[in-house]
Write a protein that holds these residues in place. Structure first.
Motif, short mmCIF file in Angstrom:
data_model
loop_
_atom_site.label_atom_id
_atom_site.label_comp_id
_atom_site.label_asym_id
_atom_site.label_seq_id
_atom_site.Cartn_x
_atom_site.Cartn_y
_atom_site.Cartn_z
N HIS A 247 0.80 -1.48 0.08
CA HIS A 247 -0.07 -0.39 0.12
C HIS A 247 0.80 1.21 0.06
O HIS A 247 0.64 2.44 0.35
N ARG A 248 2.09 1.28 -0.75
CA ARG A 248 2.82 2.56 -0.93
C ARG A 248 3.33 2.81 -2.31
O ARG A 248 3.36 1.88 -3.06
N LEU A 249 3.68 3.73 -2.44
CA LEU A 249 3.79 4.49 -3.93
C LEU A 249 5.27 5.20 -3.89
O LEU A 249 5.28 6.05 -2.71
N SER A 250 6.22 4.99 -4.40
CA SER A 250 7.57 5.81 -4.35
C SER A 250 8.16 6.16 -5.70
O SER A 250 7.69 5.44 -6.84
N LEU A 251 8.69 7.43 -5.68
CA LEU A 251 8.93 8.10 -6.89
C LEU A 251 10.63 7.98 -6.92
O LEU A 251 11.32 8.36 -5.89
N HIS A 252 11.16 7.46 -8.13
CA HIS A 252 12.82 7.28 -8.05
C HIS A 252 13.14 8.04 -9.12
O HIS A 252 12.59 7.94 -10.34
N ARG A 253 14.33 8.90 -9.09
CA ARG A 253 14.80 9.60 -10.12
C ARG A 253 16.33 9.55 -10.10
O ARG A 253 17.15 9.54 -8.96
N ASP A 254 16.86 8.91 -11.17
CA ASP A 254 18.17 8.63 -11.34
C ASP A 254 18.56 7.54 -10.43
O ASP A 254 19.81 7.54 -9.99
N GLY A 255 17.71 6.53 -10.21
CA GLY A 255 17.90 5.74 -9.33
C GLY A 255 17.89 5.67 -7.80
O GLY A 255 18.10 4.86 -7.06
N LYS A 256 17.54 7.09 -7.41
CA LYS A 256 17.41 7.40 -5.99
C LYS A 256 15.92 7.59 -5.78
O LYS A 256 15.32 8.43 -6.42
N GLN A 257 15.70 7.18 -4.59
CA GLN A 257 14.13 7.70 -4.12
C GLN A 257 13.95 8.93 -3.84
O GLN A 257 14.86 9.67 -2.76
N VAL A 258 12.99 9.77 -4.34
CA VAL A 258 12.82 10.87 -3.92
C VAL A 258 11.46 11.35 -3.21
O VAL A 258 11.03 12.28 -2.66
N MET A 259 10.53 10.41 -3.36
CA MET A 259 9.04 10.63 -2.70
C MET A 259 8.78 9.08 -2.23
O MET A 259 9.11 7.97 -2.85
N ASP A 260 8.21 9.02 -1.18
CA ASP A 260 7.58 7.73 -0.56
C ASP A 260 6.15 8.11 0.03
O ASP A 260 5.90 8.81 1.16
N ILE A 261 4.83 7.49 -0.57
CA ILE A 261 3.62 7.86 -0.47
C ILE A 261 2.97 6.74 0.28
O ILE A 261 2.58 5.69 -0.54
N PRO A 262 2.20 6.85 1.33
CA PRO A 262 1.22 5.73 1.48
C PRO A 262 -0.08 6.01 0.64
O PRO A 262 -0.39 7.10 0.16
N MET A 263 -0.79 4.80 0.31
CA MET A 263 -1.76 5.03 -0.85
C MET A 263 -2.51 3.85 -0.58
O MET A 263 -2.58 2.81 0.02
#
Length: 392
Positions: A247-263
């Motif tokens: 139940h989570r969503l994460s955004l990765h840019r250039d291989g690095k996590q920049v966001m982590d969102i409960p959903m």
């Protein structure tokens, strides 16, 4: 070669004045007769063209044949300033265009031989009884994410897939390996996508030249009567990872996590479940009205929804869902979409780009995103995707 001649303007080769004067001087000196002194007179320049008249059949290359001698140049121009390139044969007798004659077009053929003679012919091709058109994605001069394919949807059926695919030329700034694959769009229309073997590299510049004018797409499809082109650039290397079970969503840019969102994703066990696999962000639609009857869920909901990010044609989005707040991070209780808080949806909406992949994993799903339901080509193996080309 056609048995009947097209309308032709002929120019006979003549003896140059300098040579004529030399012949007269020789005669006065008594060394020879004028007939003996004349050089060999070149034959009159004469061409024939395989297409002729006012209703010539389109879809064929133009073939120009010289009666005698060798061709020096051939120019085939269309009524509105277009031209057909071509090549002269090794023996110099014929010229064949690289592309075919298009429907409803007036052509002028001008040929010159190696002796300086010239000839001209004209013909007009028959009008297309039916015209096929297409829709290209992504849009021209846009910047898109690393998973965005080149996608072409046709207005009418395409039976002659190989002929159409031969006219589609993709070039990239870094020699990206890729392949066309034919599929059925979610709308039911014929579609062909070009996807790289792997995600695009950030910064890649892509150009498509669709040289389709004059191509017959087959029964019920009609003819193309124009060419198409588009260019686009690949933006930052971004991937959205969705853990349906966690139940989570994460955004990765250039291989690095920049966001982590409960959903909260779709309720498992039925039509409301979410899809798994890789979907590609198709559009950022802002605030839209979502109605359950449009996706086969009866009258379950009718809401204005903010920060809507379309993932499939069948109606799967990532969006703000404040009414579902109690489930964020602990349960899947939506009607198939990826819901999150207003603040998190706003932040994600502001950073993702059309063409970014959403990689969705987990058991709480109703299946894998189909290749024609949005841009699901990434769920097909590279070997299977290549096999979908009409030229393999």
């Amino acid at each position: 070669m056609s048995s009947a001649r097209p309308r032709i303007r002929r120019t006979a080769l003549t003896v140059p004045a300098v040579l004529l004067g030399a012949a007269l001087t020789g005669c006065y000196a008594g060394g020879s007769t004028s007939a003996e002194a004349d050089p060999e007179v070149a034959p009159e320049t004469s061409i024939s063209v395989n297409l002729e008249g006012k209703a010539a059949a389109p879809g064929e290359p133009v073939k120009v044949t010289l009666a005698e001698g060798k061709l020096k140049s051939v120019a085939v121009t269309a009524g509105e300033g277009g031209a057909l390139a071509g090549k002269i044969s090794a023996d110099g007798r014929t010229w064949i265009s690289e592309r075919v004659a298009a429907p409803g077009t007036a052509y002028t053929v001008e040929a010159k031989d190696t002796h300086g003679g010239s000839d001209e012919a004209t013909f007009t091709t028959a009008e297309a009884e039916k015209v096929n058109k297409l829709t290209l994605a992504p849009g021209k001069d846009t910047t898109v994410g690393i998973a965005q394919p080149l996608s072409i949807v046709f207005d009418h059926p395409v039976k002659n897939k190989a002929a159409v695919e031969k006219g589609l030329k993709v070039s990239t700034s870094n020699g990206t390996e890729g392949s066309w694959g034919w599929l059925q769009d979610h709308s039911g229309k014929d579609r062909v996508d070009w996807r790289p073997k792997e995600y695009w590299k950030s910064g890649t510049k892509v150009t498509l030249k669709a040289d389709l004018n004059g191509i017959d797409t087959g029964a019920d499809g009609g003819w193309f009567v124009r060419d198409y082109a588009t260019t686009f650039t690949i933006g930052a290397a971004q991937v959205v990872k969705v853990d349906l079970d966690g139940h989570r969503l994460s955004l990765h840019r250039d291989g690095k996590q920049v966001m982590d969102i409960p959903m909260s994703a779709g309720t498992p066990g039925g039509k409301k479940a979410s899809w798994r696999g890789t979907a590609v962000l198709m559009s950022k639609e802002g605030t839209i009205n979502m109605r359950s009857e449009t996706v086969g869920l009866g009258d379950a909901y009718d809401k204005m929804v903010d920060y809507s990010m379309r993932l499939t044609w069948s109606g799967m989005y990532a969006h703000a869902a404040p009414w579902n707040a109690r489930y964020f991070g602990n349960a899947n209780r939506s009607s198939g979409c990826l819901g999150m808080s207003d603040a998190d949806a706003s932040a994600l909406y502001g950073q993702v780009r059309v063409g970014d992949p959403f990689e969705m994993t987990g058991a709480d799903a109703k299946g894998t995103v189909a290749e024609g339901n949005g841009y699901g080509a990434w769920n097909v193996s590279w070997a299977d995707w290549q096999a979908k080309s009409a030229l393999k």
